[in-house]
Enzyme design. Structure first.
Site, PDB file in Angstrom:
ATOM      1  N   ASP A  12       2.779   2.199  -0.773  1.00 22.40           N
ATOM      2  CA  ASP A  12       3.430   1.592  -1.630  1.00 22.40           C
ATOM      3  C   ASP A  12       5.249   1.108  -0.911  1.00 22.40           C
ATOM      4  OD1 ASP A  12       4.260   2.243  -4.200  1.00 22.40           O
ATOM      5  OD2 ASP A  12       5.963   3.638  -4.518  1.00 22.40           O
ATOM      6  N   SER A  13       5.364   0.439  -2.365  1.00 19.70           N
ATOM      7  CA  SER A  13       6.531  -0.671  -2.569  1.00 19.70           C
ATOM      8  C   SER A  13       7.573   0.866  -2.246  1.00 19.70           C
ATOM      9  CB  SER A  13       7.223  -1.141  -3.770  1.00 19.70           C
ATOM     10  OG  SER A  13       7.078   0.154  -5.142  1.00 19.70           O
ATOM     11  N   TYR A  44       8.055  -3.856  -5.706  1.00 24.15           N
ATOM     12  CA  TYR A  44       6.761  -5.096  -5.893  1.00 24.15           C
ATOM     13  C   TYR A  44       6.867  -6.179  -7.732  1.00 24.15           C
ATOM     14  CZ  TYR A  44       5.351  -3.748  -1.751  1.00 24.15           C
ATOM     15  OH  TYR A  44       4.930  -3.218   0.423  1.00 24.15           O
ATOM     16  N   GLY A  45       7.110  -5.782  -8.066  1.00 25.73           N
ATOM     17  CA  GLY A  45       6.367  -5.920  -9.514  1.00 25.73           C
ATOM     18  C   GLY A  45       7.377  -6.755  -9.985  1.00 25.73           C
ATOM     19  N   CYS A  75      -0.575   1.427  -4.492  1.00 22.02           N
ATOM     20  CA  CYS A  75       0.197   1.331  -5.705  1.00 22.02           C
ATOM     21  C   CYS A  75      -0.596   0.261  -6.775  1.00 22.02           C
ATOM     22  CB  CYS A  75       1.733   0.015  -5.040  1.00 22.02           C
ATOM     23  SG  CYS A  75       2.382  -1.331  -5.485  1.00 22.02           S
ATOM     24  N   ASN A  76      -0.684   0.492  -7.936  1.00 22.76           N
ATOM     25  CA  ASN A  76      -0.918  -0.281  -8.885  1.00 22.76           C
ATOM     26  C   ASN A  76      -0.521  -1.501  -8.667  1.00 22.76           C
ATOM     27  OD1 ASN A  76      -2.868   1.574 -10.282  1.00 22.76           O
ATOM     28  ND2 ASN A  76      -0.680   2.253  -9.999  1.00 22.76           N
ATOM     29  N   GLU A 154      13.299   5.465  -7.722  1.00 24.00           N
ATOM     30  CA  GLU A 154      13.906   5.016  -6.702  1.00 24.00           C
ATOM     31  C   GLU A 154      15.463   6.006  -6.202  1.00 24.00           C
ATOM     32  OE1 GLU A 154      12.207   4.032  -3.688  1.00 24.00           O
ATOM     33  OE2 GLU A 154      10.538   3.844  -4.861  1.00 24.00           O
ATOM     34  N   CYS A 186       1.408   3.398 -12.818  1.00 24.22           N
ATOM     35  CA  CYS A 186       2.602   3.099 -11.879  1.00 24.22           C
ATOM     36  C   CYS A 186       2.789   4.454 -10.978  1.00 24.22           C
ATOM     37  CB  CYS A 186       4.039   2.714 -12.103  1.00 24.22           C
ATOM     38  SG  CYS A 186       5.128   2.655 -10.584  1.00 24.22           S
ATOM     39  N   HIS A 188       5.287   5.310  -9.201  1.00 24.99           N
ATOM     40  CA  HIS A 188       6.527   6.485  -9.568  1.00 24.99           C
ATOM     41  C   HIS A 188       6.396   6.965 -10.968  1.00 24.99           C
ATOM     42  CE1 HIS A 188       7.519   2.933  -6.770  1.00 24.99           C
ATOM     43  NE2 HIS A 188       8.895   3.677  -6.370  1.00 24.99           N
TER      44      HIS A 188
HETATM   45  N1  DGL Z   1       4.735   2.141  -7.607  1.00 29.53           N
HETATM   46  C1  DGL Z   1       4.363   1.287  -7.714  1.00 29.53           C
HETATM   47  C2  DGL Z   1       3.089   0.788  -8.492  1.00 29.53           C
HETATM   48  O1  DGL Z   1       2.428   1.128  -8.859  1.00 29.53           O
HETATM   49  C3  DGL Z   1       5.880   0.148  -8.145  1.00 29.53           C
HETATM   50  C4  DGL Z   1       5.200  -1.200  -8.362  1.00 29.53           C
HETATM   51  C5  DGL Z   1       6.553  -1.736  -7.950  1.00 29.53           C
HETATM   52  O2  DGL Z   1       7.326  -1.972  -7.198  1.00 29.53           O
HETATM   53  O3  DGL Z   1       6.870  -2.266  -8.738  1.00 29.53           O
HETATM   54  O4  DGL Z   1       2.607   0.078  -9.536  1.00 29.53           O
END
Ligand code: DGL
Length: 273
Positions: A12-13, A44-45, A75-76, A154, A186, A188
């Site tokens: 994941d990010s 990542y978003g 991670c979606n 985070e 998401c 998180h």
């Molecule tokens: N956990 C990621 C998700 O499921 C977060 C993405 C991000 O880092 O913005 O989308």
């Protein structure tokens, strides 16, 4: 090493994908798990799709170099942007992605109104639009982009006034709109479940895709005769592009957060080695 004994690579990010990893751990305890938190590049978003693709390829290469027999994009956001590229780039390894749990939420709602809380990328993406068209055509869906919430998790803020202040403006339209089921789109966000319910009241059903991803992994391993032989439980190893001590401390805390209605025994996180 026998490929069946090889680890599953999950990434994941940041630490959000641990909400998926704990479901994999619960369903498939014998599997060795490698978890990569790409914390130096989180979130990542808010990145351009090409940058997200580059990071996911780089992380996949690290996990494959460590012998991963299957990759999980926990991670979606990364799934919706990079899954086809990963599958084309690494055809010898099964790659399991994830999408927001719109289908079970649409099946569960009694008010006919559901919410989806996700990153801006996921909310505006074609993948979510397609899921809603296919699985929730007669349901009212309120989409809530939550660009700051990944950073909240985070930072290790899971409860308290600051978290609730961040959640209030996001959740108010859902409560006012009569939503009874909220998709946590998401990875998180399952760690914020308790704080979300403090804001909305206890009756809101929270749905995420973690368990479904774990079942999908089990099916793929079964179909390819890749299941770990056992009899002992596999190790969980943490890797990160960020500050290892900080990520390890946060990951240990998150793995102890009980999932709605359950109290998972936190696995110890082995050193990266
Ligand atoms: N956990 C990621 C998700 O499921 C977060 C993405 C991000 O880092 O913005 O989308």
């Amino acid at each position: 090493m026998n490929v069946r004994s090889a680890p599953i690579g999950v990434f994941d990010s940041g630490v959000g994908g641990l909400s998926v990893l704990r479901e994999v751990r619960a369903l498939l305890p014998r599997e060795a798990l490698l978890y990569y938190a790409d914390s130096a590049y989180c979130p990542y978003g808010d990145k351009a799709p090409a940058a997200i693709v580059d990071r996911t390829v780089a992380v996949a290469e690290v996990l494959l170099a460590r012998g991963a027999k299957l990759l999980v994009v926990a991670c979606n956001t990364a799934t919706s942007v990079a899954l086809p590229t990963l599958r084309a780039r690494f055809p010898a390894v099964p790659v399991v992605g994830m999408v927001p749990a719109v289908k079970p939420a649409a099946a569960a709602t009694r008010t006919g109104k559901i919410g989806v809380l996700a990153t801006s990328q996921t909310v505006s993406g074609a993948v979510l639009a397609g899921l809603i068209r296919e699985h929730a055509p007669t349901v009212e869906v309120i989409l809530v982009p939550a660009p700051g919430l990944v950073a909240v998790v985070e930072a290790g803020d899971l409860a308290g006034p600051r978290v609730e202040a961040a959640l209030c403006p996001l959740l108010a339209p859902l409560v006012a709109g009569g939503v009874d089921t909220l998709v946590l789109g998401c990875t998180h966000f399952p760690f914020l479940g308790e704080a979300i319910r403090r804001v909305t009241g206890p009756d809101l059903a929270l749905v995420d895709a973690g368990e479904a991803v774990a079942r999908r992994i089990r099916d793929v391993l079964d179909a390819r005769a890749l299941c770990a032989p056992g009899p002992r439980d596999g190790a969980v190893t943490l890797l990160t592009s960020g500050d290892e001590a900080a990520v390890r401390a946060l990951a240990t805390r998150l793995m102890a957060v009980p999932r709605a209605g359950r109290c998972a025994a936190p696995p110890s996180l082995a050193a990266a080695g």
